[in-house]
Design an enzyme around this catalytic site. Structure first.
Site, PDB file in Angstrom:
ATOM      1  N   SER A  79       0.844  -1.180   0.000  1.00 17.84           N
ATOM      2  CA  SER A  79       0.000   0.000   0.000  1.00 17.84           C
ATOM      3  C   SER A  79       0.891   1.247   0.000  1.00 17.84           C
ATOM      4  O   SER A  79       1.687   1.425  -0.921  1.00 17.84           O
ATOM      5  CB  SER A  79      -0.978  -0.052   1.180  1.00 17.84           C
ATOM      6  OG  SER A  79      -2.040   0.852   1.006  1.00 17.84           O
ATOM      7  N   LEU A  80       0.804   2.104   1.012  1.00 18.50           N
ATOM      8  CA  LEU A  80       1.714   3.244   1.084  1.00 18.50           C
ATOM      9  C   LEU A  80       3.163   2.799   0.920  1.00 18.50           C
ATOM     10  O   LEU A  80       3.973   3.459   0.250  1.00 18.50           O
ATOM     11  CB  LEU A  80       1.538   3.965   2.429  1.00 18.50           C
ATOM     12  CG  LEU A  80       2.597   4.991   2.829  1.00 18.50           C
ATOM     13  CD1 LEU A  80       2.629   6.160   1.847  1.00 18.50           C
ATOM     14  CD2 LEU A  80       2.359   5.486   4.253  1.00 18.50           C
TER      15      LEU A  80
END
Length: 254
Positions: A79-80
């Site tokens: 994700s991030l």
């Protein structure tokens, strides 16, 4: 002798290095040494100010990691963390440092795709909780725990501000293979978003989808499949050169 492959892991928004805690023991069977990178402001770095700007974060991470990048290494970001891994690879290229020989990028749309969400700064507490719950961002055990929410929600909000600060660069494909991963049932990141990573490599691109949502790495069975996939891809792509062995710092890099 050939050293182990070093796999630097970058966590998701609201998370910390502990989300990869079980990886080291499992992947060492595949001759892979895991180093989970801890961002400031959480877990063993809780007292440090959090970084909410990509232009600040990436040079800071590079300065801390560069001494370990002379060996063959790979990145996994979730994700991030996938966006961080991708931008850190570009920073390595800019600084003429060895690139990761493969990027594993999970649960994040390709970086040229526009950020599709409203700013979290415009959301009140309940709206923000609802937003992060759309992709399972808060474990059920914490959702109704007020003490946990007081700690977790500000952390998550700062991490989403970090996401929002990202300014996509013109597509500059990296000369290292990319393996993009996603969850079939991820409500936030589509399979098309994952496959769009192909535009960001001049080498081979592969994608893989797990029968899970955004956080497929929380499912023990899917993580076992992920470990096998990482081992297989590393075997395919690891440089055959010989390097002097060394050990990475344990658990996190500050």
């Amino acid at each position: 002798m050939n050293s182990k492959t070093h796999l630097f892991c970058f966590h998701f928004a609201g998370g910390g290095a502990s989300c990869f805690r079980g990886w080291a023991e499992s992947l060492q069977e595949h001759n892979v040494e895991v180093c989970s990178v801890q961002l400031p402001g959480r877990e063993n770095r809780f007292g440090e100010p959090r970084i909410t700007d990509f232009n600040t974060l990436i040079p800071e991470l590079y300065s801390q990691l560069k001494q370990y990048l002379h060996q063959p290494y790979a990145f996994y970001g979730h994700s991030l963390g996938a966006l961080i891994a991708y931008e850190l690879a570009h920073e390595c290229r800019k600084k003429d440092t060895n690139l990761p020989f493969i990027l594993f990028l999970g649960a994040h749309r390709a970086p040229h795709i526009h950020y599709p969400h409203n700013s979290c700064n415009s959301m009140n507490v309940e709206e923000f909780k609802s937003f992060v719950n759309r992709f399972g961002g808060i474990p059920e055990s914490m959702l109704n725990d007020e003490a946990w929410m007081k700690v977790l929600l500000p952390l998550m909000r700062d991490d989403f501000l970090l996401c929002e600060s990202y300014q996509p660069r013109p597509i500059e494909a990296l000369p290292c293979p990319i393996h993009a991963l996603g969850g079939i049932f991820d409500p936030m990141v589509s399979q098309q978003d994952i496959n769009a990573w192909e535009q960001h490599t001049t080498k081979e691109f592969r994608s893989h989808f797990f029968p899970e949502g955004h956080f497929y790495i929380r499912n023990k069975n899917q993580v076992s499949k992920l470990f096998n996939l990482i081992q297989s891809e590393i075997t395919d792509w690891k440089p055959k050169d010989t390097y002097e062995s060394f050990r990475l710092p344990q658990f996190s890099i500050k």
